[in-house]
Design a protein around this motif. Sequence first.
Motif, PDB file in Angstrom:
ATOM      1  N   LEU A 194       0.850  -1.193   0.000  1.00 49.82           N
ATOM      2  CA  LEU A 194       0.000   0.000   0.000  1.00 49.82           C
ATOM      3  C   LEU A 194       0.882   1.239   0.000  1.00 49.82           C
ATOM      4  CD1 LEU A 194      -2.576  -1.224   2.671  1.00 49.82           C
ATOM      5  CD2 LEU A 194      -2.562  -1.624   0.199  1.00 49.82           C
ATOM      6  N   ASP A 195       0.891   1.942  -1.121  1.00 46.57           N
ATOM      7  CA  ASP A 195       1.864   2.997  -1.373  1.00 46.57           C
ATOM      8  C   ASP A 195       1.177   4.354  -1.521  1.00 46.57           C
ATOM      9  OD1 ASP A 195       4.157   4.369  -2.030  1.00 46.57           O
ATOM     10  OD2 ASP A 195       4.206   3.708  -4.113  1.00 46.57           O
ATOM     11  N   PRO A 196       1.126   5.146  -0.452  1.00 43.95           N
ATOM     12  CA  PRO A 196       0.513   6.480  -0.552  1.00 43.95           C
ATOM     13  C   PRO A 196       1.410   7.426  -1.343  1.00 43.95           C
ATOM     14  CG  PRO A 196       1.472   6.187   1.617  1.00 43.95           C
ATOM     15  CD  PRO A 196       1.610   4.869   0.916  1.00 43.95           C
ATOM     16  N   PRO A 197       0.878   8.555  -1.806  1.00 42.40           N
ATOM     17  CA  PRO A 197       1.686   9.467  -2.615  1.00 42.40           C
ATOM     18  C   PRO A 197       2.838  10.104  -1.847  1.00 42.40           C
ATOM     19  CG  PRO A 197      -0.446  10.446  -2.072  1.00 42.40           C
ATOM     20  CD  PRO A 197      -0.512   9.008  -1.675  1.00 42.40           C
ATOM     21  N   SER A 198       2.727  10.189  -0.537  1.00 45.05           N
ATOM     22  CA  SER A 198       3.781  10.771   0.288  1.00 45.05           C
ATOM     23  C   SER A 198       3.589  10.318   1.725  1.00 45.05           C
ATOM     24  CB  SER A 198       3.734  12.306   0.222  1.00 45.05           C
ATOM     25  OG  SER A 198       2.535  12.776   0.820  1.00 45.05           O
ATOM     26  N   HIS A 206      -3.135  11.020  -9.250  1.00 50.15           N
ATOM     27  CA  HIS A 206      -3.807  12.234  -8.746  1.00 50.15           C
ATOM     28  C   HIS A 206      -3.993  12.225  -7.220  1.00 50.15           C
ATOM     29  CE1 HIS A 206      -4.404  13.101 -12.943  1.00 50.15           C
ATOM     30  NE2 HIS A 206      -5.190  12.036 -13.109  1.00 50.15           N
ATOM     31  N   GLY A 207      -2.912  11.926  -6.528  1.00 45.37           N
ATOM     32  CA  GLY A 207      -2.940  12.003  -5.072  1.00 45.37           C
ATOM     33  C   GLY A 207      -3.553  10.818  -4.364  1.00 45.37           C
ATOM     34  N   ARG A 208      -3.934   9.785  -5.120  1.00 45.81           N
ATOM     35  CA  ARG A 208      -4.533   8.604  -4.502  1.00 45.81           C
ATOM     36  C   ARG A 208      -3.451   7.589  -4.101  1.00 45.81           C
ATOM     37  NH1 ARG A 208      -8.553   7.010  -9.249  1.00 45.81           N
ATOM     38  NH2 ARG A 208      -6.693   7.713 -10.400  1.00 45.81           N
ATOM     39  N   LEU A 209      -3.808   6.720  -3.164  1.00 43.71           N
ATOM     40  CA  LEU A 209      -2.902   5.642  -2.759  1.00 43.71           C
ATOM     41  C   LEU A 209      -2.878   4.557  -3.825  1.00 43.71           C
ATOM     42  CD1 LEU A 209      -2.309   3.929   0.569  1.00 43.71           C
ATOM     43  CD2 LEU A 209      -3.286   2.505  -1.231  1.00 43.71           C
ATOM     44  N   TYR A 210      -1.697   4.051  -4.118  1.00 47.50           N
ATOM     45  CA  TYR A 210      -1.524   2.995  -5.109  1.00 47.50           C
ATOM     46  C   TYR A 210      -1.530   1.633  -4.422  1.00 47.50           C
ATOM     47  CZ  TYR A 210       0.871   0.156  -8.690  1.00 47.50           C
ATOM     48  OH  TYR A 210       1.214  -0.813  -9.597  1.00 47.50           O
TER      49      TYR A 210
END
Length: 376
Positions: free
Chosen positions: A208-212, A292-296
Amino acid sequence: MEKNELISIGQCKHGLDAKAAKTVKQVFMNNGSFNGKIYALPPAIVASIRTLDLYQGELREPSFQRIETEMDVSECTLERLMIDQAMLPASIDYSNPEKIYWPKAAINKAAYLVYMREISAFMLPFLQNRLLTLIRCPEGVEKESFFQKHLPDYAPAFIDRMTVDGETFMICNSLESLLWFANHGGIEFHVPFNQADTPYPNEIVFDLDPPSRERFDLAIQAAVVIKELLDKLQLISFVKLSGSKGLQIHIPIKEKSMTYEQTALFTQGIAQTVENQYANLFTTERMKKNRHGRLYIDYVQHGKNKTIVTPYSARKKDEGTVAAPLFWEEVNDDLLPQQFTIHNVVDRVKEKGCPFADYQIAREQQKLDNLFSLLE
């Protein structure tokens, strides 16, 4: 000595035989300064002391062993003490223990080696019989780094290896191997999802990879949602910090119970279900510019020849963070990735236990009937 300053670690009054005591006394009386109570000398005489450990800055039950006539006082550093106290395998030459590995977190090589020694019992089970990929930072995390998966020519014989199509790969099966890699600047330990002697995975992992890191809250939300889905499927799951900015959910499975093709269908199905339910928060879009700022939700990362960071591995991050296993109840709004570092993870395990302690048991108990029904 700590940074050229003398520090005290207690007193020793047991173990000297009469001859050694007389010699030491004579040296102090002949050469020392006397203040009416004691004779004092600047650092000069080196002795070996046996002790249980260092507690609150003082040696516990110290006992004199011998005078070290061939050793210079400059070698008696705090880093050397840390390494001696950790009882590291003597087969490895622990060079440059004072070298700084994490400058911003004030973690030197000695502290890192001690961490690896103390966490080894919890880390090694996840390295057993798996081809190893290292990220090495010989001069510290702020300097040049590189990936390594092939065994170097100078590696000692005690490191296990496997040769495939003429290429020799590394396997970290022992404490000696773990510390040899760490001593050579191995910071991050990554392994595939299958053991070296089988093409079948024995775990499934969602990354679970958030944008930051500032949006770590998205990782918490995604983990909670996925945990609910896994619970409905009666699957036992575990969670850990990536050590960077996200979370990773592990599902142990029996060896040969699923192929990579089957696990790929499952991870894709779960990821797309979550994406469809919360399209404004989560995505399976691989291109960063389109997220667009979503979690990958990186379900593609779970596949043949892919790797995941090992539980308790350090990361190449300024704070000295660790891929720390968590208890599921800790996955809440109070959780922050920078809370878990080389400085505190060992004490945490000693106090609370290892959240992955039952991982191997869960592998044997895992029931996949509902999972297979989902794939039909």
